[in-house]
Design an enzyme around this catalytic site. Structure first.
Site, PDB file in Angstrom:
ATOM      1  N   GLY A 107       0.807  -1.209   0.000  1.00  0.00           N
ATOM      2  CA  GLY A 107       0.000   0.000   0.000  1.00  0.00           C
ATOM      3  C   GLY A 107       0.839   1.256   0.000  1.00  0.00           C
TER       4      GLY A 107
ATOM      5  CB  ALA B  69       7.104   1.087  -0.483  1.00  0.00           C
TER       6      ALA B  69
ATOM      7  CG  ASP C 267       0.979  -3.905  10.233  1.00  0.00           C
ATOM      8  OD1 ASP C 267      -0.051  -4.560  10.513  1.00  0.00           O
ATOM      9  OD2 ASP C 267       1.299  -3.626   9.066  1.00  0.00           O
TER      10      ASP C 267
END
Length: 677
Positions: A21, A23, A134
């Site tokens: 989203g 790179a 994440d």
């Protein structure tokens, strides 16, 4: 970015590795250091977005602070023609998500080993006060040696920066999002621990615990629904191992592990016999009177369905918005009934007796017809679909079928080289077949691997043979040797042709021709183990890895080699490379030296002949790497050997014994308690 484009005159693009989203990632070759690297290039449509650029720079800042063998290293940062890029360590392999798909079910010991690597990496990040925020299988890479490396610190944040990052968004992937993040609270170290618990759950069951059509529905489940039991999925999973999942994913962060190190130390003992019979983990009822702000329609409109595992951005209500309460409308006052003139009335039934009788009869007929229709519908068998139970134990498969109102019918057993003993090979009818509820589903259970006669592969192409044997379940290794035969051709094999072996427990080592040429050995210092292995294989060289402390080289990279770089060596030669363990601590614990004595049992290949057994020993301690051959023996009788171990602190040793290509003994977590006199 097209192939052969050279970034900053140094990094030649080879091919695309993937798109994200924020790179795109490319495989490139560093023309100066002559090594493959991964280039992460900010997408062109985002290069003018200051928020994205800040996040991209944050990833670079976070990664430069972290040096760990299980964290992808950052080599360089640059900008060219407005394009911002990061140059990172190239990990040849796949992400953990695909690894789970291709290798599930994963042996429990291997699950623990992979999680231990991940936990040690996260512990280093937390020691630097960096929260990943994440963590998910897509951000964990598994190289060809089975080593895990964490990547993508794009939304990581330092604890000291919390006051500056209070925005109206929550970042993270919804399938692995902690309840407090789903409610809009700030992520903490316990939030990372929750994500780690979900990752462990997925490695044990092959799927995430919560699914839904939208990201909002999944986020709601994280703080409303209990984590499904992994033992309901597979009853053979120890309760102690399930307890690690339950403790890590407790709804209240205070009920989770205090630190990642605590989770790691608990995980390492889950297969121990001392924890058999352990009770199921139940969190303390600490109570929480905090008012919860539930996600609203505004959140639902902002979140896309999270089916591909990508990081989602979830709006969070501010305190001011949460305090705004819509006033309720005042209840309507009842109206006074208007007075009507009194009129004389007559009963309708008295005026129309025939119509009343017909209406009653019609109503009865309609009710009878409705009852018949409903009865027929209820008596009709309800249909369902056969769930996927392949790879489950019989007990776990029975529970899964019962949830669909199905039961187990005939059970038969077959040999299988793809499915472990005691697990379901297939069902009849097959998965996703429509059947009536309460139908009986036949199970085919694996009774273990099927032996096969090993072939004679001398003079064949190693690459073709390797692919064939690996697909059959064999572990295949190679050693190079100088030879006049064609390069890549098999010269010899250590598993006798015609011998009956189990593919899943057999390791075959082929001696492969490296030709008769000489190789100008390059300087390998400063290289990772994966890069050195790739270089050795592409040049027909054998490599022996050792480990030691170095104050000049960071952990996980080489600092010494024999012969030195620049020397001309014959193809097929063995080079020794010493990998750094980092700087030796000033207060380093004194290493413990001990021996583990073993008896290598001799096995006659045929009843009438006497032939030497080829025995290979692999060892791992402070100075040795398991993937490197420690000793190669030829024995004619039962032979007693001593394996030397040097371990510092809580380091655990390992060894593996392979006889005629078949693993006959393997032990993890070797400590000084295993020493024999």
């Amino acid at each position: 970015m097209t192939p052969n484009y050279t970034l900053s005159g140094r990094y030649r693009i080879v091919r695309s590795l993937g798109e994200g989203g924020m790179a795109n990632v490319y495989l490139a070759h560093d023309l100066i250091l002559d090594r493959d690297v991964a280039v992460k290039l900010l997408r062109l449509d985002l290069r003018d977005d200051p928020k994205t650029i800040k996040r991209f720079q944050r990833e670079a800042l976070a990664t430069t602070e972290l040096v760990h063998p299980h964290i992808v290293s950052l080599y360089d940062i640059g900008e060219e023609n407005g394009m911002q890029y990061l140059v990172m360590e190239y990990v040849k392999g796949m992400d953990l998500k695909n690894y789970i798909k291709e290798n599930f079910p994963i042996p429990l010991q291997q699950v623990i080993d992979i999680m231990e690597q991940i936990l040690s990496a996260v512990a280093t990040a937390h020691a630097h006060n960096i929260i990943h925020r994440d963590l998910k299988p897509q951000n964990i890479l598994i190289d060809e040696q089975g080593n895990a490396k964490i990547t993508d610190f794009g939304i990581a944040v330092a604890l000291s920066e919390h006051s500056m990052t209070q925005t109206n968004t929550i970042l993270g992937s919804v399938h692995y999002l902690s309840p407090e993040q789903a409610r809009g609270s700030m992520a903490t170290k316990q939030s990372d621990i929750y994500s780690l618990g979900i990752i462990l759950y997925e490695m044990l069951t092959g799927s995430v615990p919560f699914k839904g059509e939208t990201a909002v529905s999944i986020a709601l489940k994280h703080f409303q629904n209990a984590i499904p039991s992994v033992r309901d999925f597979d009853a053979d999973i120890p309760q102690a191992l399930e307890n690690v999942v339950l403790c890590a994913t407790a709804k209240d962060p205070r009920d989770r592990y205090a630190t990642v190190e605590d989770m790691a130390s608990d995980l390492l003992t889950t297969l121990s016999s001392t924890r058999v019979g352990e009770k199921r983990f139940v969190p303390d009822d600490v109570g929480n009177d905090e008012t919860k702000i539930m996600p609203s329609a505004e959140i639902q409109a902002a979140i896309k369905a999270n089916q591909d595992g990508k990081t989602q951005v979830m709006p969070r209500k501010t305190a001011a918005e949460a305090d705004q309460v819509q006033p309720k409308p005042a209840p309507a006052q009842p109206k006074e009934p208007a007075e009507e003139p009194v009129r004389p009335t007559r009963s309708w039934s008295k005026r129309h007796p025939l119509r009343r009788r017909l209406l009653i009869i019609g109503t009865i007929i309609l009710l009878l017809v409705a009852a018949i229709v409903i009865g027929l519908e209820l008596s009709r068998p309800q249909s369902t679909t056969v769930p996927r139970v392949t790879g489950l134990s019989q007990a776990a498969a029975t529970k899964v079928l019962a949830k669909r109102n199905l039961s187990v019918g005939e059970v038969k057993r077959v040999k299988s080289n793809q499915v472990a003993t005691g697990q379901v090979v297939k069902t009849t009818p097959g998965t996703k077949t429509k059947v009536s509820e309460h139908a009986r589903i036949n199970l085919t259970i694996s009774s273990g691997a099927k032996k096969m006669n090993f072939g004679n592969y001398v003079n064949e192409s190693y690459r073709d043979v390797r692919q064939t044997l690996k697909s059959a379940g064999f572990t295949v290794r190679e050693r190079f040797s100088t030879s006049d035969v064609a390069t890549g051709q098999i010269i010899s094999q250590d598993v006798a042709a015609g011998s009956s072996v189990l593919p899943t427990t057999t390791t075959v080592t082929f001696t492969v021709s490296a030709g008769s040429r000489y190789v100008a050995l390059k300087d390998l210092t400063g290289e990772s183990q994966a890069d050195i292995t790739d270089y050795a294989q592409s040049n027909g060289l054998n490599v022996n890895f050792k480990r030691g402390y170095s104050s000049e080289q960071k952990a996980g990279y080489s600092y010494d080699q024999t012969p030195d770089g620049g020397a001309d060596v014959r193809a097929g030669s063995t080079i020794t490379v010493t990998m750094s363990r980092g700087s030796q601590p000033e207060t380093a614990a004194t290493p413990t030296n001990f021996y583990v004595k073993l008896t290598l049992p001799y096995k006659a290949l045929t009843p009438t002949t006497t032939q030497a057994n080829d025995v290979k020993i692999y060892l791992q301690d402070d100075n040795h790497v398991l993937g490197t051959l420690y000793r190669d023996l030829a024995i004619m009788h039962d032979t007693r050997i001593s394996l030397p171990f040097e371990l510092t602190g809580k380091t655990k040793g390992r060894y593996r014994i392979v006889r005629n290509g078949v693993t006959i003994s393997e032990k993890f977590n070797v400590t000084s308690q295993d020493a024999t006199n």
